[in-house]
Motif scaffolding. Structure first.
Motif, PDB file in Angstrom:
ATOM      1  N   VAL A 133       0.843  -1.198   0.000  1.00 50.48           N
ATOM      2  CA  VAL A 133       0.000   0.000   0.000  1.00 50.48           C
ATOM      3  C   VAL A 133       0.878   1.248   0.000  1.00 50.48           C
ATOM      4  O   VAL A 133       1.808   1.367   0.806  1.00 50.48           O
ATOM      5  CB  VAL A 133      -0.919   0.025   1.247  1.00 50.48           C
ATOM      6  CG1 VAL A 133      -1.887   1.203   1.170  1.00 50.48           C
ATOM      7  CG2 VAL A 133      -1.681  -1.289   1.396  1.00 50.48           C
ATOM      8  N   THR A 134       0.562   2.190  -0.888  1.00 51.11           N
ATOM      9  CA  THR A 134       1.207   3.501  -0.892  1.00 51.11           C
ATOM     10  C   THR A 134       0.147   4.543  -0.582  1.00 51.11           C
ATOM     11  O   THR A 134      -0.965   4.494  -1.140  1.00 51.11           O
ATOM     12  CB  THR A 134       1.851   3.800  -2.260  1.00 51.11           C
ATOM     13  OG1 THR A 134       2.764   2.752  -2.590  1.00 51.11           O
ATOM     14  CG2 THR A 134       2.605   5.123  -2.236  1.00 51.11           C
ATOM     15  N   THR A 135       0.470   5.470   0.311  1.00 50.67           N
ATOM     16  CA  THR A 135      -0.524   6.439   0.775  1.00 50.67           C
ATOM     17  C   THR A 135      -0.128   7.876   0.422  1.00 50.67           C
ATOM     18  O   THR A 135       1.052   8.185   0.217  1.00 50.67           O
ATOM     19  CB  THR A 135      -0.709   6.339   2.300  1.00 50.67           C
ATOM     20  OG1 THR A 135       0.544   6.594   2.948  1.00 50.67           O
ATOM     21  CG2 THR A 135      -1.208   4.956   2.692  1.00 50.67           C
ATOM     22  N   ALA A 136      -1.139   8.739   0.388  1.00 47.35           N
ATOM     23  CA  ALA A 136      -0.908  10.149   0.065  1.00 47.35           C
ATOM     24  C   ALA A 136      -0.212  10.875   1.209  1.00 47.35           C
ATOM     25  O   ALA A 136       0.684  11.702   0.990  1.00 47.35           O
ATOM     26  CB  ALA A 136      -2.238  10.830  -0.250  1.00 47.35           C
ATOM     27  N   GLU A 137      -0.605  10.560   2.432  1.00 47.22           N
ATOM     28  CA  GLU A 137      -0.039  11.183   3.626  1.00 47.22           C
ATOM     29  C   GLU A 137       0.816  10.166   4.373  1.00 47.22           C
ATOM     30  O   GLU A 137       0.661   8.957   4.189  1.00 47.22           O
ATOM     31  CB  GLU A 137      -1.158  11.705   4.544  1.00 47.22           C
ATOM     32  CG  GLU A 137      -2.138  12.654   3.887  1.00 47.22           C
ATOM     33  CD  GLU A 137      -1.480  13.947   3.437  1.00 47.22           C
ATOM     34  OE1 GLU A 137      -0.473  14.352   4.081  1.00 47.22           O
ATOM     35  OE2 GLU A 137      -1.978  14.544   2.470  1.00 47.22           O
ATOM     36  N   PRO A 138       1.715  10.635   5.227  1.00 48.78           N
ATOM     37  CA  PRO A 138       2.467   9.692   6.051  1.00 48.78           C
ATOM     38  C   PRO A 138       1.521   8.805   6.860  1.00 48.78           C
ATOM     39  O   PRO A 138       0.474   9.260   7.331  1.00 48.78           O
ATOM     40  CB  PRO A 138       3.296  10.607   6.967  1.00 48.78           C
ATOM     41  CG  PRO A 138       3.429  11.878   6.204  1.00 48.78           C
ATOM     42  CD  PRO A 138       2.140  12.039   5.451  1.00 48.78           C
ATOM     43  N   ILE A 139       1.884   7.554   7.000  1.00 49.08           N
ATOM     44  CA  ILE A 139       1.048   6.616   7.749  1.00 49.08           C
ATOM     45  C   ILE A 139       1.120   6.979   9.230  1.00 49.08           C
ATOM     46  O   ILE A 139       2.205   7.069   9.807  1.00 49.08           O
ATOM     47  CB  ILE A 139       1.507   5.172   7.506  1.00 49.08           C
ATOM     48  CG1 ILE A 139       1.379   4.837   6.010  1.00 49.08           C
ATOM     49  CG2 ILE A 139       0.686   4.192   8.331  1.00 49.08           C
ATOM     50  CD1 ILE A 139       2.027   3.534   5.603  1.00 49.08           C
ATOM     51  N   SER A 140      -0.008   7.192   9.851  1.00 51.01           N
ATOM     52  CA  SER A 140      -0.065   7.725  11.213  1.00 51.01           C
ATOM     53  C   SER A 140       0.522   6.741  12.225  1.00 51.01           C
ATOM     54  O   SER A 140       0.497   5.525  12.017  1.00 51.01           O
ATOM     55  CB  SER A 140      -1.507   8.060  11.596  1.00 51.01           C
ATOM     56  OG  SER A 140      -2.311   6.900  11.533  1.00 51.01           O
ATOM     57  N   PRO A 141       1.062   7.273  13.319  1.00 52.87           N
ATOM     58  CA  PRO A 141       1.668   6.400  14.333  1.00 52.87           C
ATOM     59  C   PRO A 141       0.689   5.393  14.938  1.00 52.87           C
ATOM     60  O   PRO A 141       1.109   4.330  15.402  1.00 52.87           O
ATOM     61  CB  PRO A 141       2.151   7.398  15.400  1.00 52.87           C
ATOM     62  CG  PRO A 141       2.295   8.692  14.676  1.00 52.87           C
ATOM     63  CD  PRO A 141       1.222   8.700  13.638  1.00 52.87           C
ATOM     64  N   ASP A 142      -0.606   5.717  14.938  1.00 49.31           N
ATOM     65  CA  ASP A 142      -1.576   4.818  15.567  1.00 49.31           C
ATOM     66  C   ASP A 142      -2.228   3.853  14.575  1.00 49.31           C
ATOM     67  O   ASP A 142      -3.183   3.154  14.917  1.00 49.31           O
ATOM     68  CB  ASP A 142      -2.652   5.619  16.290  1.00 49.31           C
ATOM     69  CG  ASP A 142      -3.532   6.414  15.326  1.00 49.31           C
ATOM     70  OD1 ASP A 142      -3.124   6.606  14.152  1.00 49.31           O
ATOM     71  OD2 ASP A 142      -4.624   6.844  15.747  1.00 49.31           O
ATOM     72  N   ARG A 167       5.491  -1.594   8.314  1.00 47.29           N
ATOM     73  CA  ARG A 167       5.914  -0.323   7.733  1.00 47.29           C
ATOM     74  C   ARG A 167       7.166  -0.511   6.881  1.00 47.29           C
ATOM     75  O   ARG A 167       8.160  -1.096   7.330  1.00 47.29           O
ATOM     76  CB  ARG A 167       6.198   0.699   8.825  1.00 47.29           C
ATOM     77  CG  ARG A 167       4.947   1.182   9.547  1.00 47.29           C
ATOM     78  CD  ARG A 167       5.301   2.099  10.691  1.00 47.29           C
ATOM     79  NE  ARG A 167       4.109   2.528  11.395  1.00 47.29           N
ATOM     80  CZ  ARG A 167       3.451   3.660  11.143  1.00 47.29           C
ATOM     81  NH1 ARG A 167       3.912   4.483  10.213  1.00 47.29           N
ATOM     82  NH2 ARG A 167       2.367   3.970  11.824  1.00 47.29           N
ATOM     83  N   LEU A 168       7.131   0.013   5.676  1.00 45.01           N
ATOM     84  CA  LEU A 168       8.282  -0.054   4.774  1.00 45.01           C
ATOM     85  C   LEU A 168       8.921   1.313   4.566  1.00 45.01           C
ATOM     86  O   LEU A 168      10.120   1.407   4.315  1.00 45.01           O
ATOM     87  CB  LEU A 168       7.849  -0.640   3.423  1.00 45.01           C
ATOM     88  CG  LEU A 168       7.209  -2.044   3.487  1.00 45.01           C
ATOM     89  CD1 LEU A 168       6.725  -2.454   2.107  1.00 45.01           C
ATOM     90  CD2 LEU A 168       8.186  -3.060   4.044  1.00 45.01           C
ATOM     91  N   SER A 169       8.126   2.360   4.660  1.00 45.37           N
ATOM     92  CA  SER A 169       8.616   3.730   4.579  1.00 45.37           C
ATOM     93  C   SER A 169       7.513   4.629   5.131  1.00 45.37           C
ATOM     94  O   SER A 169       6.464   4.152   5.576  1.00 45.37           O
ATOM     95  CB  SER A 169       8.958   4.124   3.140  1.00 45.37           C
ATOM     96  OG  SER A 169       7.790   4.224   2.354  1.00 45.37           O
ATOM     97  N   GLU A 170       7.724   5.909   5.088  1.00 44.10           N
ATOM     98  CA  GLU A 170       6.757   6.847   5.653  1.00 44.10           C
ATOM     99  C   GLU A 170       5.390   6.728   4.964  1.00 44.10           C
ATOM    100  O   GLU A 170       4.345   6.884   5.599  1.00 44.10           O
ATOM    101  CB  GLU A 170       7.292   8.281   5.518  1.00 44.10           C
ATOM    102  CG  GLU A 170       6.514   9.307   6.321  1.00 44.10           C
ATOM    103  CD  GLU A 170       7.123  10.694   6.215  1.00 44.10           C
ATOM    104  OE1 GLU A 170       7.097  11.422   7.224  1.00 44.10           O
ATOM    105  OE2 GLU A 170       7.609  11.046   5.119  1.00 44.10           O
ATOM    106  N   HIS A 171       5.410   6.456   3.662  1.00 48.85           N
ATOM    107  CA  HIS A 171       4.178   6.416   2.878  1.00 48.85           C
ATOM    108  C   HIS A 171       3.850   5.021   2.363  1.00 48.85           C
ATOM    109  O   HIS A 171       2.927   4.878   1.558  1.00 48.85           O
ATOM    110  CB  HIS A 171       4.285   7.359   1.671  1.00 48.85           C
ATOM    111  CG  HIS A 171       4.296   8.810   2.030  1.00 48.85           C
ATOM    112  ND1 HIS A 171       3.156   9.593   1.995  1.00 48.85           N
ATOM    113  CD2 HIS A 171       5.310   9.631   2.427  1.00 48.85           C
ATOM    114  CE1 HIS A 171       3.473  10.833   2.341  1.00 48.85           C
ATOM    115  NE2 HIS A 171       4.772  10.880   2.617  1.00 48.85           N
ATOM    116  N   CYS A 172       4.555   4.012   2.800  1.00 48.29           N
ATOM    117  CA  CYS A 172       4.363   2.679   2.215  1.00 48.29           C
ATOM    118  C   CYS A 172       4.370   1.617   3.311  1.00 48.29           C
ATOM    119  O   CYS A 172       5.167   1.682   4.259  1.00 48.29           O
ATOM    120  CB  CYS A 172       5.470   2.395   1.200  1.00 48.29           C
ATOM    121  SG  CYS A 172       5.269   0.852   0.306  1.00 48.29           S
TER     122      CYS A 172
END
Length: 229
Positions: A133-142, A167-172
């Motif tokens: 999954v790749t997201t538009a915003e950083p994946i939230s800590p929760d 978690r693979l990266s901030e957005h992935c």
């Protein structure tokens, strides 16, 4: 289905006549004379009555690397469908075991064996589906905790099963879910205030997308892949 009922359904013979024909040795299943009217046959049994072929169908189990832009459908008047990526000889009676939306890529399984495909797709089977999954915003800590608790899907009135995030990266991330509801991954991320910009299915249960398949290519499942379900 019982053999006598199959013959009754696929010929002009009554049930009583069908039962007598089987008992007197007129029926053949997969090359063997069967005299028990209660003998169980499947959609893939080769059945003859007095030498006349009543049914012959081979099971097909296909792995497709779905590209973006194709509908997970058998036909559509406007859009290209995944069946158009297969030879015409393979297409009859195929259905899709676990659809992907038009923009989503990755592992798609097609088969003409309904009993087998239900073991993959039925929610009660809890078969894991793994997505990149790749997201538009950083994946939230929760995000991990929210997905572990389950996300409420208002349209169906259900809570999703606990899902896991790697978690693979901030957005992935790599997401594992255990259902396959309509746009489920995108709806889960929308529920935590994020949007999915790219989605790729890597695995369904024990079946992993073959890395040698390019988008649009397919191959038959191996015996070990098929029997692992």
């Amino acid at each position: 289905m019982r053999l006598d009922r199959f013959i009754c359904k696929h010929t002009a013979h009554s049930h009583q006549t069908s039962r007598r024909l089987v008992a007197s040795g007129h029926a053949e299943v997969d090359g063997c004379i069967i005299t028990d009217p209660r003998h169980a046959v499947t959609a893939f049994s080769t059945i003859r009555l007095d030498g006349q072929l009543l049914q012959q169908q081979q099971p097909h189990y296909i792995m497709l690397h779905k590209p973006a832009g194709y509908l997970s459908a058998t036909s559509d008047p406007e859009h290209k469908t995944v069946l158009e990526l297969l030879p015409s000889t393979l297409r009859p009676k195929l259905h899709i075991a676990g659809r992907l939306d038009r923009a989503t890529t990755g592992l798609l399984i097609l088969t003409n064996d309904g009993l087998w495909s239900r073991r993959i797709t039925a929610p009660e089977e809890k078969i894991p589906k793994i997505y990149l999954v790749t997201t538009a915003e950083p994946i939230s800590p929760d995000a991990e905790a929210r997905f572990q608790q389950g996300i409420w899907l208002a349209r169906e009135g259900v809570m999703t099963s606990p899902a896991t995030i790697e978690r693979l990266s901030e957005h992935c991330c790599r997401l594992t879910i255990f259902e396959g509801r309509h746009h489920q991954v995108k709806r889960m991320f929308a529920a935590i205030g994020n949007a999915v910009t790219a989605l790729h299915r890597e695995r369904m249960g024990p079946i992993t997308l073959d890395e040698q398949l390019r988008p649009g290519e397919f191959r038959l499942l191996t015996d070990s892949e098929r029997t692992a379900i």
